[in-house]
Each structure stands twice: as C-alpha cells, then as structure tokens.
Design an enzyme around this catalytic site. Structure first.
Site, PDB file in Angstrom:
ATOM      1  N   GLU A 135       5.902  69.583 -10.079  1.00 43.05           N
ATOM      2  CA  GLU A 135       5.452  70.460 -11.159  1.00 43.05           C
ATOM      3  C   GLU A 135       6.392  71.640 -11.364  1.00 43.05           C
ATOM      4  O   GLU A 135       6.644  72.066 -12.497  1.00 43.05           O
ATOM      5  CB  GLU A 135       4.029  70.941 -10.888  1.00 43.05           C
ATOM      6  CG  GLU A 135       2.948  69.882 -11.058  1.00 43.05           C
ATOM      7  CD  GLU A 135       2.816  68.952  -9.856  1.00 43.05           C
ATOM      8  OE1 GLU A 135       2.045  67.979  -9.934  1.00 43.05           O
ATOM      9  OE2 GLU A 135       3.490  69.206  -8.826  1.00 43.05           O
ATOM     10  N   PHE A 150      -3.861  67.999 -13.327  1.00 48.06           N
ATOM     11  CA  PHE A 150      -5.071  68.750 -13.001  1.00 48.06           C
ATOM     12  C   PHE A 150      -4.685  70.223 -12.929  1.00 48.06           C
ATOM     13  O   PHE A 150      -3.649  70.564 -12.343  1.00 48.06           O
ATOM     14  CB  PHE A 150      -5.653  68.326 -11.650  1.00 48.06           C
ATOM     15  CG  PHE A 150      -6.184  66.923 -11.616  1.00 48.06           C
ATOM     16  CD1 PHE A 150      -7.532  66.664 -11.842  1.00 48.06           C
ATOM     17  CD2 PHE A 150      -5.351  65.851 -11.358  1.00 48.06           C
ATOM     18  CE1 PHE A 150      -8.029  65.376 -11.815  1.00 48.06           C
ATOM     19  CE2 PHE A 150      -5.824  64.560 -11.322  1.00 48.06           C
ATOM     20  CZ  PHE A 150      -7.175  64.313 -11.563  1.00 48.06           C
ATOM     21  N   HIS A 204      -9.274  69.031  -7.319  1.00 44.16           N
ATOM     22  CA  HIS A 204      -9.153  68.328  -8.604  1.00 44.16           C
ATOM     23  C   HIS A 204     -10.313  68.641  -9.552  1.00 44.16           C
ATOM     24  O   HIS A 204     -10.512  67.917 -10.529  1.00 44.16           O
ATOM     25  CB  HIS A 204      -9.118  66.806  -8.396  1.00 44.16           C
ATOM     26  CG  HIS A 204      -7.938  66.308  -7.632  1.00 44.16           C
ATOM     27  ND1 HIS A 204      -7.842  66.437  -6.277  1.00 44.16           N
ATOM     28  CD2 HIS A 204      -6.807  65.683  -8.038  1.00 44.16           C
ATOM     29  CE1 HIS A 204      -6.695  65.892  -5.866  1.00 44.16           C
ATOM     30  NE2 HIS A 204      -6.044  65.430  -6.925  1.00 44.16           N
TER      31      HIS A 204
END
Length: 342
Positions: A70, A93, A139
């Site tokens: 990410e 998420f 999550h």
C-alpha cells in the site's frame, strides 16, 4: 443546505457498486488522465465489485493490479496526481491505512500546503469500510472520524446508488484529494446481501452531488437523527417502526464529513429540539461527538435532549454474536430515539 433530488422520472435501478463503476467509467472516457489502481481491481474486478467490467474496456494500463504494498502504490498515485494525472487508488480495506498512513497524510493531504500551492493532488482514495460480516478487527472498521479529523482531505460516505454515482463524479473532478469510503454491506454484491434501500433509481447521464450537502432522507417533527453510510438505512427502519407509535423522526444523511453540512443539522434540531447521532465508528473522539459539539456551539438554545449511538471503544470482534453486540442495530437506534423524546 439539504439537497432533495427528484428521482421520479428515473426508471432503472442500480446497486451501489454498479453506480460507482458507471461514474468511474464515464470519467475515464472523458479524461485519459484518470486511471484506477489497487489490489485485485483488474482481473477480479475488486473484491467488492468496485471496478467490475472496467478492465475489459480500458485495459491494464488504466486498470492496474498492484503488489501488496500500500505504501508503494499510494505513493505512486500521489506522484502521478502531482504530475497532472487523476488517479483513483483503492485500499481494499480501510483498516490497511496503518501500512501507508505516511503517504496518505504526510504526502497526499499535505503536499499542496507544503508546496505553497505550487502542486495540486487531484486523486481519489477509495476504501471499503464497515463490519457486519464477521471479518474481525483488522477488516471491519469504518474509521470515518480518523480521516475527517486530519486536515487536507475531503471525506465522502455514500449510502445509496444515486448518491454514490453523483459523489464519485464530483470526487474524480475535484482538484483536492478525496477519501471516498464505501460500506461493503451496501455494495449489492451477491455474497453479501444489502439491506433494503441502497439500490436506487440512477440516471443514465452523469451528474454531480456537491460536497458539503447533506440530504434529509426522511422528514419528521419529533427527533433529528443524524447518520451516514449503512446506518442511514438502519435509522430509516427505526423511524418507520417508531412511526407506528406516533414518533416522527427526521433522518439526515450527512453524505460528506469534510466539508460538513452543519446548517442542515442545525435547521432540523431547531425544528425538533432533540438530536440522536448514529455512527459505525468508535464512540470516543469521533463523528458522534463532533456533531453534538457543533450543535451545542451553534444551537444550544434549541437542544432539549441528545443521544449518541456508536461502536464502543473495543476492537471489532470476529464472533458473529459479539460483532452484533458492538455494531449498533435498528433496535439501538429506536431506543435512543425513544430516550431523546422522553
């Protein structure tokens, strides 16, 4: 001010995921600088159908699967935006923000300020939020308040397909970074049934919904209920149930947190005198407290009672009965409305 969009002339209905994809596809056709990147967004179409069908039309140069890093790909999106492109970067998420928060907050949100406005960062960060499907503490969070608390980013939270399309068009066209947070329970995917409500009539043509414009989803005289995302639908269900007992609740969907439409909330509280704020984020230091504080600062004389309904300050449990216990349900909202009215 509250914006009341007429949908009477619209015949077709879309799920929220299809409405989002329709807006993204239109903007990509209109502007070749728009592209989408994230984990499993190309061949898979996004695990919540956020990009379903776009790869076939636009190819891998504009619908990009990325490595599980990410920090790297959001950093790349920031750089691309600063060079004049309009990237959409997806966090699978929202909980994964912890991996890449430096790129989000110290780069995406601040670079316009840090450069003396010599660069803009016209990018959209999309993120799936919310629980209700037993995916445990890493999550299942919403974290609306986390992003709204940090200046430099606009924060968008649609609750219906109509709003999702209009807000997405606006987000992609905006010259500032926008965090677009979609609740996975509202997307209308086959393996996670949505509640009644998010699938709505949606016009074929593009349209925008301005940021900072809340929507009164249900008018009422007795209690103001302010909420967003999934809990718009739970609040509407609670209001319908309470109407049978003569309690008339008004339900306001904030739609955006930054900018925040305080005026619509204040106008409603002036009418009802009672405020209930509902959120799937954590109770402390969050959206519920911010809304109540703004009403207290600017409309205290109108306020007779206040209640807030939110997730307690605990990690989201994995076990279904425990998750159901901590995420507010329709009955929790009903109880808060009754309490505010008593």
């Amino acid at each position: 001010m509250a914006q009341k969009e007429s949908q009477q002339a619209v015949e077709r209905e879309l799920t929220m995921s299809r409405a989002m994809v329709e807006a993204i596809g239109h903007e990509m056709r209109e502007n070749e600088e728009v592209f989408y990147m994230g984990e499993d967004v190309a061949d898979y179409g996004g695990i919540f159908d956020s990009t379903q069908g776009l790869l076939e039309e636009f190819g891998r140069d504009r619908i990009m699967d990325v490595p599980i890093s990410e920090t790297a790909y959001i950093g790349a999106a920031v750089g691309a935006a600063q060079q004049g492109m309009r990237p959409i970067a997806e966090l699978m998420f929202v909980d994964f923000f912890g991996v890449c928060m430096d790129q989000i907050y110290n780069q995406m949100a601040k670079n316009t300020y840090m450069s003396g406005a010599s660069v803009n960062v016209p990018m959209v960060l999309t993120a799936a939020v919310g629980g209700t499907y037993n995916d445990a503490a890493q999550h299942s969070q919403t974290l609306y308040g986390t992003f709204a608390h940090l200046p430099g980013m606009k924060v968008v939270v649609p609750s219906t397909a109509y709003d999702a399309k209009g807000l997405m068009h606006n987000a992609i066209r905006d010259d500032d970074p926008v965090v677009y947070m979609f609740h996975k329970r509202l997307m209308g995917i086959g393996w996670m049934p949505a509640p009644d409500g998010p699938k709505t009539p949606v016009p074929d043509e593009p349209y925008t919904i301005p940021f900072g414009s809340a929507d009164v989803k249900r008018e009422g005289e007795d209690v103001t209920v302010v909420t967003l995302g999934l809990h718009v639908h739970r609040a509407l269900e609670a209001a319908d149930d309470l109407a049978e007992d003569g309690i008339d609740a008004e339900v306001i969907d904030l739609r955006t947190l930054v900018p925040l439409d305080t005026e619509t909330v204040l106008d409603s509280v002036e009418k009802t005198g009672r405020l209930v704020v509902v959120d799937e984020d954590y109770r402390s230091y969050g959206v519920t407290g911010e809304i109540i504080a703004r009403v207290a600062e600017e409309g205290l004389a109108d306020l007779e009672a206040v209640e807030r309904v939110a997730v307690p300050d605990v990690p989201l449990p994995y076990a279904r009965p425990m998750e159901d216990e901590v995420i507010p349900g329709t009955e929790d909202i009903e109880a808060a409305i009754r309490s505010a009215r008593s």
